[in-house]
Design an enzyme around this catalytic site. Structure first.
Site, PDB file in Angstrom:
ATOM      1  N   GLY A   7       5.074   9.252   5.743  1.00 24.51           N
ATOM      2  CA  GLY A   7       3.608   9.308   5.735  1.00 24.51           C
ATOM      3  C   GLY A   7       3.050   9.458   7.140  1.00 24.51           C
ATOM      4  O   GLY A   7       1.889   9.131   7.412  1.00 24.51           O
ATOM      5  N   GLY A   8       3.875   9.987   8.039  1.00 22.92           N
ATOM      6  CA  GLY A   8       3.497  10.044   9.458  1.00 22.92           C
ATOM      7  C   GLY A   8       2.401  11.046   9.792  1.00 22.92           C
ATOM      8  O   GLY A   8       1.841  11.005  10.889  1.00 22.92           O
ATOM      9  N   ALA A   9       2.090  11.958   8.837  1.00 24.08           N
ATOM     10  CA  ALA A   9       1.008  12.918   9.106  1.00 24.08           C
ATOM     11  C   ALA A   9      -0.335  12.366   8.656  1.00 24.08           C
ATOM     12  O   ALA A   9      -1.366  13.027   8.773  1.00 24.08           O
ATOM     13  CB  ALA A   9       1.290  14.240   8.394  1.00 24.08           C
ATOM     14  N   ILE A  12      -3.030   6.608   9.597  1.00 24.02           N
ATOM     15  CA  ILE A  12      -2.440   5.627  10.522  1.00 24.02           C
ATOM     16  C   ILE A  12      -1.290   6.276  11.297  1.00 24.02           C
ATOM     17  O   ILE A  12      -1.125   6.045  12.498  1.00 24.02           O
ATOM     18  CB  ILE A  12      -1.953   4.373   9.750  1.00 24.02           C
ATOM     19  CG1 ILE A  12      -3.144   3.680   9.077  1.00 24.02           C
ATOM     20  CG2 ILE A  12      -1.224   3.398  10.689  1.00 24.02           C
ATOM     21  CD1 ILE A  12      -2.790   2.535   8.137  1.00 24.02           C
ATOM     22  N   VAL A  58       8.535  11.376  -0.515  1.00 26.61           N
ATOM     23  CA  VAL A  58       9.524  10.349  -0.167  1.00 26.61           C
ATOM     24  C   VAL A  58      10.510  10.132  -1.328  1.00 26.61           C
ATOM     25  O   VAL A  58      11.641   9.694  -1.115  1.00 26.61           O
ATOM     26  CB  VAL A  58       8.803   9.056   0.306  1.00 26.61           C
ATOM     27  CG1 VAL A  58       8.192   8.308  -0.844  1.00 26.61           C
ATOM     28  CG2 VAL A  58       9.723   8.168   1.104  1.00 26.61           C
ATOM     29  N   SER A 123      -0.368  -4.304   2.025  1.00 25.33           N
ATOM     30  CA  SER A 123      -1.822  -4.399   1.955  1.00 25.33           C
ATOM     31  C   SER A 123      -2.244  -5.817   1.601  1.00 25.33           C
ATOM     32  O   SER A 123      -1.527  -6.535   0.897  1.00 25.33           O
ATOM     33  CB  SER A 123      -2.304  -3.462   0.857  1.00 25.33           C
ATOM     34  OG  SER A 123      -3.624  -3.790   0.492  1.00 25.33           O
ATOM     35  N   TYR A 181      -2.708  -0.797  -7.830  1.00 21.10           N
ATOM     36  CA  TYR A 181      -2.361  -0.503  -6.440  1.00 21.10           C
ATOM     37  C   TYR A 181      -1.746  -1.744  -5.776  1.00 21.10           C
ATOM     38  O   TYR A 181      -0.684  -1.670  -5.145  1.00 21.10           O
ATOM     39  CB  TYR A 181      -3.617  -0.036  -5.686  1.00 21.10           C
ATOM     40  CG  TYR A 181      -3.427  -0.027  -4.194  1.00 21.10           C
ATOM     41  CD1 TYR A 181      -2.628   0.936  -3.594  1.00 21.10           C
ATOM     42  CD2 TYR A 181      -4.010  -1.007  -3.389  1.00 21.10           C
ATOM     43  CE1 TYR A 181      -2.418   0.918  -2.218  1.00 21.10           C
ATOM     44  CE2 TYR A 181      -3.811  -1.019  -2.030  1.00 21.10           C
ATOM     45  CZ  TYR A 181      -3.007  -0.068  -1.451  1.00 21.10           C
ATOM     46  OH  TYR A 181      -2.807  -0.091  -0.107  1.00 21.10           O
TER      47      TYR A 181
HETATM   48  C1  UD1 Z   1      -8.986  -0.822   0.550  1.00 20.23           C
HETATM   49  C2  UD1 Z   1      -8.075   0.376   0.532  1.00 20.23           C
HETATM   50  C3  UD1 Z   1      -6.673  -0.001   0.182  1.00 20.23           C
HETATM   51  C4  UD1 Z   1      -6.198  -1.063   1.142  1.00 20.23           C
HETATM   52  C5  UD1 Z   1      -7.139  -2.247   1.039  1.00 20.23           C
HETATM   53  C6  UD1 Z   1      -6.713  -3.334   2.007  1.00 20.23           C
HETATM   54  C7  UD1 Z   1      -9.160   2.425  -0.056  1.00 20.23           C
HETATM   55  C8  UD1 Z   1      -9.618   3.321  -1.119  1.00 20.23           C
HETATM   56  N1  UD1 Z   1      -8.566   1.323  -0.434  1.00 20.23           N
HETATM   57  O1  UD1 Z   1      -9.236  -1.323  -0.756  1.00 20.23           O
HETATM   58  O2  UD1 Z   1      -5.827   1.119   0.311  1.00 20.23           O
HETATM   59  O3  UD1 Z   1      -4.889  -1.470   0.880  1.00 20.23           O
HETATM   60  O4  UD1 Z   1      -8.451  -1.830   1.367  1.00 20.23           O
HETATM   61  O5  UD1 Z   1      -6.579  -2.797   3.235  1.00 20.23           O
HETATM   62  O6  UD1 Z   1      -9.303   2.648   1.122  1.00 20.23           O
HETATM   63  N2  UD1 Z   1     -17.785   0.072  -3.146  1.00 20.23           N
HETATM   64  C9  UD1 Z   1     -19.155   0.218  -3.273  1.00 20.23           C
HETATM   65  N3  UD1 Z   1     -19.667   1.473  -3.407  1.00 20.23           N
HETATM   66  C10 UD1 Z   1     -18.876   2.604  -3.424  1.00 20.23           C
HETATM   67  C11 UD1 Z   1     -17.471   2.446  -3.275  1.00 20.23           C
HETATM   68  C12 UD1 Z   1     -16.958   1.161  -3.133  1.00 20.23           C
HETATM   69  O7  UD1 Z   1     -19.909  -0.775  -3.277  1.00 20.23           O
HETATM   70  O8  UD1 Z   1     -19.405   3.713  -3.556  1.00 20.23           O
HETATM   71  C13 UD1 Z   1     -17.215  -1.290  -3.004  1.00 20.23           C
HETATM   72  C14 UD1 Z   1     -16.005  -1.564  -3.887  1.00 20.23           C
HETATM   73  O9  UD1 Z   1     -16.391  -1.975  -5.168  1.00 20.23           O
HETATM   74  C15 UD1 Z   1     -15.316  -2.677  -3.099  1.00 20.23           C
HETATM   75  C16 UD1 Z   1     -15.631  -2.346  -1.643  1.00 20.23           C
HETATM   76  O10 UD1 Z   1     -16.724  -1.435  -1.679  1.00 20.23           O
HETATM   77  O11 UD1 Z   1     -15.851  -3.931  -3.444  1.00 20.23           O
HETATM   78  C17 UD1 Z   1     -14.473  -1.730  -0.862  1.00 20.23           C
HETATM   79  O12 UD1 Z   1     -13.921  -0.678  -1.622  1.00 20.23           O
HETATM   80  P1  UD1 Z   1     -12.803   0.334  -1.069  1.00 20.23           P
HETATM   81  O13 UD1 Z   1     -13.199   0.904   0.228  1.00 20.23           O
HETATM   82  O14 UD1 Z   1     -12.485   1.286  -2.173  1.00 20.23           O
HETATM   83  O15 UD1 Z   1     -11.556  -0.512  -0.701  1.00 20.23           O
HETATM   84  P2  UD1 Z   1     -10.745  -1.753  -1.216  1.00 20.23           P
HETATM   85  O16 UD1 Z   1     -10.709  -1.861  -2.684  1.00 20.23           O
HETATM   86  O17 UD1 Z   1     -11.232  -2.908  -0.416  1.00 20.23           O
END
Ligand code: UD1
Length: 375
Positions: A7-9, A12, A58, A123, A181
């Protein structure tokens, strides 16, 4: 030293490649997944310049044994990362995240010389809702109840309905993922732990909080809220905050995350540990929107919709004391400074069309995973 970065591309990975020692040999294996790498059919020049590049899933890593022989440290970043999307594309998440890790370990078992260390990007999703207290005892809620969410009861409470106080996430806390996830990340951790222990490989499991920053793919509507919110605010579109907007997350800048990975990769002694990586501060969704809008000099146009994503957790923030004990002081950059760097980069990119974002929300609605509170 020789590094393999799966996932190096990706987001992160690109930051990491810049921070690995310049005299180190680097092999990058990446599928260039089209959901993540919009319209990209080859590795970018910056990745090609730094590493030997292999375009492959992978799950097919066994075909590249000769290129990977002699690796000292494997950094396993390749994963599907959308919390919401994982709840309906279940088999794809299990295949790519779990089977991908299993295949990587099968390859390691065939190598003539084993790597000294493996770093797994896990995560904070493995903690699920995390730990809460009533001031006396610690509680580990098993996800919030659907009936409560449908009534707009967002905070976690005890059996008598009294709200509990959220505790910063510690590595010793129970792991109880609430999303597919999160489950796949926990299975990755367990597969790695089981295998590495039996082989004497130093395993470092890093539990990242919400990573953001420049180079985060904008074409992917499942890529995290900083990108989604920035897109909406910059394009003058109204954005939607789920629940009551008081959900909290720990937003950690990608440069700090890459620094943490490199510190682990180069650490002289064995670490064999699970380590949190976050900024260590909880920020509400409303505060993030306000901060982005202020930096863009635009109005913060949002609705607090009372809708909610099934499988979402309410609060998250990392306790970074274990990191500091093992690896030294942790001075992450502030959200404001990180967002400024992000927005400077964002303004030079082609934004994601609002229609793509809307389509991803409709997909969740159709799958019954984006619900509204009653009344
Ligand atoms: C994220 C990461 C995940 C990572 C985890 C911990 C993504 C998609 N997921 O999960 O890979 O392992 O952090 O590092 O990056 N929300 C809104 N409005 C929107 C979209 C989302 O209010 O339009 C809310 C969601 O309901 C949630 C929060 O924002 O409560 C964060 O959502 P999101 O960015 O999808 O990430 P996580 O679920 O926290």
């Amino acid at each position: 030293m020789k590094f393999l970065v799966t996932g190096g591309a990706g987001f992160i990975g690109k930051w990491l490649l810049e921070k690995l020692p310049t005299n180190a040999e680097v092999v990058v294996l990446d599928s260039l997944d089209q959901q993540v790498h919009r319209k990209l059919h080859d590795f970018s020049p910056e990745v090609k310049e730094r590493a030997t590049c292999i375009q492959a899933d992978v799950q097919n890593i066994e075909d590249y044994q000769s290129e990977i022989e002699g690796t000292d440290v494997i950094i396993h970043l390749a994963s599907q990362t959308g919390t919401g999307q994982s709840m309906y594309e279940i088999s794809r998440y299990v295949q790519e995240n779990v089977n991908g890790t299993a295949k990587l370990l099968e390859l390691v078992s065939k190598l003539n010389s084993k790597p000294r260390r493996i770093i797994l990007s896990s995560s904070r999703a493995v903690y699920g809702d995390g730990a809460y207290t009533d001031g006396k005892e610690i509680y580990y809620p098993k996800g919030r109840r659907l009936e409560d969410l449908q009534q707009g009861i967002w905070e976690v409470h005890n059996d008598r309905g009294r709200p509990l106080t959220f505790l910063p996430m510690q590595e010793s806390h129970l792991t109880q993922p609430t999303s597919v996830y999160g489950l796949t990340k926990l299975w990755q951790e367990q597969l790695m732990q089981n295998y590495c222990e039996s082989q004497g490989i130093d395993l470092v499991t890093l539990r990242f909080q919400n990573v953001y920053g420049p180079k985060q793919e904008l074409g992917n509507p499942y890529t995290g809220i900083i990108g989604i919110f920035t897109n909406a605010i910059a394009q003058g579109k109204r954005l939607e905050l789920f629940e009551d907007g008081q959900v909290t997350r720990d937003f950690v800048f990608v440069g700090d995350v890459a620094e943490a990975v490199v510190r682990c990769a180069l650490h002289p002694a064995s670490l064999s540990s699970i380590i949190n990586v976050g900024m260590g501060q909880a920020v509400t969704l409303i505060d993030v929107v306000e901060a982005i809008a202020a930096l863009l000099h635009k109005p913060a146009d949002y609705t607090v919709s009372g809708r909610f994503r099934v499988g979402d957790i309410r609060h998250a923030v990392a306790d970074m004391s274990h990191y500091e004990t093992l690896l030294g002081s942790w001075f992450p950059i502030s959200l404001k400074a990180g967002l400024s760097q992000y927005l400077e980069w964002y303004l030079e990119q082609e934004p994601l069309s609002h229609a793509v974002l809307q389509a991803s929300l409709r997909e969740m609605e159709r799958s019954g995973l984006l619900l509204s509170k009653h009344g």
